[in-house]
Design a protein around this motif. Structure first.
Motif, PDB file in Angstrom:
ATOM      1  N   VAL A   1       0.869  -1.175   0.000  1.00 30.54           N
ATOM      2  CA  VAL A   1       0.000   0.000   0.000  1.00 30.54           C
ATOM      3  C   VAL A   1       0.904   1.222   0.000  1.00 30.54           C
ATOM      4  O   VAL A   1       1.794   1.340   0.847  1.00 30.54           O
ATOM      5  CB  VAL A   1      -0.931   0.005   1.233  1.00 30.54           C
ATOM      6  N   LEU A   2       0.654   2.116  -0.976  1.00 30.40           N
ATOM      7  CA  LEU A   2       1.462   3.314  -1.143  1.00 30.40           C
ATOM      8  C   LEU A   2       0.609   4.565  -0.970  1.00 30.40           C
ATOM      9  O   LEU A   2      -0.576   4.573  -1.339  1.00 30.40           O
ATOM     10  CB  LEU A   2       2.081   3.350  -2.541  1.00 30.40           C
ATOM     11  N   THR A   3       1.221   5.628  -0.428  1.00 37.89           N
ATOM     12  CA  THR A   3       0.546   6.918  -0.349  1.00 37.89           C
ATOM     13  C   THR A   3       0.614   7.577  -1.723  1.00 37.89           C
ATOM     14  O   THR A   3       1.286   7.082  -2.636  1.00 37.89           O
ATOM     15  CB  THR A   3       1.223   7.833   0.680  1.00 37.89           C
TER      16      THR A   3
ATOM     17  N   GLU B   1       5.679   3.822   0.897  1.00 40.91           N
ATOM     18  CA  GLU B   1       5.069   2.541   1.265  1.00 40.91           C
ATOM     19  C   GLU B   1       4.673   2.575   2.745  1.00 40.91           C
ATOM     20  O   GLU B   1       5.510   2.854   3.598  1.00 40.91           O
ATOM     21  CB  GLU B   1       6.059   1.405   1.006  1.00 40.91           C
ATOM     22  N   VAL B   2       3.393   2.299   3.022  1.00 39.24           N
ATOM     23  CA  VAL B   2       2.913   2.319   4.405  1.00 39.24           C
ATOM     24  C   VAL B   2       2.614   0.918   4.932  1.00 39.24           C
ATOM     25  O   VAL B   2       2.466   0.729   6.137  1.00 39.24           O
ATOM     26  CB  VAL B   2       1.673   3.216   4.577  1.00 39.24           C
TER      27      VAL B   2
ATOM     28  N   PRO C   1      -6.180  -0.564   8.955  1.00 36.21           N
ATOM     29  CA  PRO C   1      -5.584   0.445   8.069  1.00 36.21           C
ATOM     30  C   PRO C   1      -5.815   1.860   8.597  1.00 36.21           C
ATOM     31  O   PRO C   1      -6.774   2.116   9.314  1.00 36.21           O
ATOM     32  CB  PRO C   1      -6.337   0.240   6.757  1.00 36.21           C
TER      33      PRO C   1
ATOM     34  N   ASP D   1      -6.051   8.125   1.333  1.00 37.18           N
ATOM     35  CA  ASP D   1      -6.135   7.729  -0.064  1.00 37.18           C
ATOM     36  C   ASP D   1      -4.835   7.014  -0.423  1.00 37.18           C
ATOM     37  O   ASP D   1      -3.739   7.535  -0.151  1.00 37.18           O
ATOM     38  CB  ASP D   1      -6.318   8.950  -0.968  1.00 37.18           C
ATOM     39  N   TYR D   2      -4.958   5.850  -1.049  1.00 36.84           N
ATOM     40  CA  TYR D   2      -3.807   4.993  -1.303  1.00 36.84           C
ATOM     41  C   TYR D   2      -3.837   4.392  -2.700  1.00 36.84           C
ATOM     42  O   TYR D   2      -4.851   4.457  -3.397  1.00 36.84           O
ATOM     43  CB  TYR D   2      -3.789   3.833  -0.303  1.00 36.84           C
ATOM     44  N   THR D   3      -2.712   3.764  -3.058  1.00 38.81           N
ATOM     45  CA  THR D   3      -2.636   2.905  -4.225  1.00 38.81           C
ATOM     46  C   THR D   3      -2.206   1.532  -3.736  1.00 38.81           C
ATOM     47  O   THR D   3      -1.213   1.412  -2.999  1.00 38.81           O
ATOM     48  CB  THR D   3      -1.607   3.424  -5.255  1.00 38.81           C
ATOM     49  N   ALA D   4      -2.952   0.511  -4.120  1.00 36.60           N
ATOM     50  CA  ALA D   4      -2.592  -0.864  -3.791  1.00 36.60           C
ATOM     51  C   ALA D   4      -1.816  -1.444  -4.964  1.00 36.60           C
ATOM     52  O   ALA D   4      -2.133  -1.189  -6.127  1.00 36.60           O
ATOM     53  CB  ALA D   4      -3.840  -1.693  -3.532  1.00 36.60           C
TER      54      ALA D   4
ATOM     55  N   PRO E   1      -6.174   2.377  -7.209  1.00 33.24           N
ATOM     56  CA  PRO E   1      -6.348   3.337  -6.122  1.00 33.24           C
ATOM     57  C   PRO E   1      -7.522   2.928  -5.232  1.00 33.24           C
ATOM     58  O   PRO E   1      -8.455   2.272  -5.683  1.00 33.24           O
ATOM     59  CB  PRO E   1      -6.651   4.651  -6.854  1.00 33.24           C
TER      60      PRO E   1
ATOM     61  N   SER F   1      -9.554   4.175  -1.133  1.00 31.49           N
ATOM     62  CA  SER F   1      -9.593   5.050   0.044  1.00 31.49           C
ATOM     63  C   SER F   1     -10.152   4.289   1.236  1.00 31.49           C
ATOM     64  O   SER F   1     -11.013   3.433   1.073  1.00 31.49           O
ATOM     65  CB  SER F   1     -10.490   6.262  -0.219  1.00 31.49           C
TER      66      SER F   1
END
Length: 114
Positions: free
Chosen positions: A47-49, A54-55, A88, A92-95, A111, A113
């Motif tokens: 999971v990226l912001t 990377e979070v 989580p 807002d993220y990108t998987a 993407p 949320s």
């Protein structure tokens, strides 16, 4: 070698308590596709912001058997690989989902949320 198609489905439960990921990999071609998994972790998820930080990564802190494993996708065959991100953070993220094979890059992004 033919490529494999990948899509990534992300499901956020109603209360935002968990996020489920499903990486679907399909051989859309007419010939079988042989791959070799690098270890016992077939797929990985991150999971990226918005700025690419990377979070969370599914494989962090996990240990995998270090054994190469061959696999074959017949024409029209698909496989689904799943993971879950517990607790989580809202945002807002990108998987990113990626098949952990040696021969080709098989990945998908989407993407979402929380």
């Amino acid at each position: 070698m033919s490529s494999l198609d990948a899509s990534l489905e992300v499901t956020v439960d109603g209360g935002g308590q968990r996020v489920a990921f499903a990486l679907v990999v399909e051989n859309a071609g007419y010939d079988p596709v042989s791959v070799t998994f690098r270890d016992s972790g077939d797929a990985d998820f991150a999971v990226l912001t918005a700025d690419g930080e990377e979070v969370w990564r599914w494989s962090d802190g996990r240990v995998f058997a270090q054994a190469l494993r061959p696999a074959e996708f017949a024409p029209g065959e698909s496989a689904t690989f799943e993971a879950e991100w517990p607790d989580p953070r809202p945002g807002d993220y990108t998987a990113v989902g990626e098949l952990r094979v040696r021969e080709v890059e098989v990945r998908a992004e989407t993407p979402f949320s929380v």
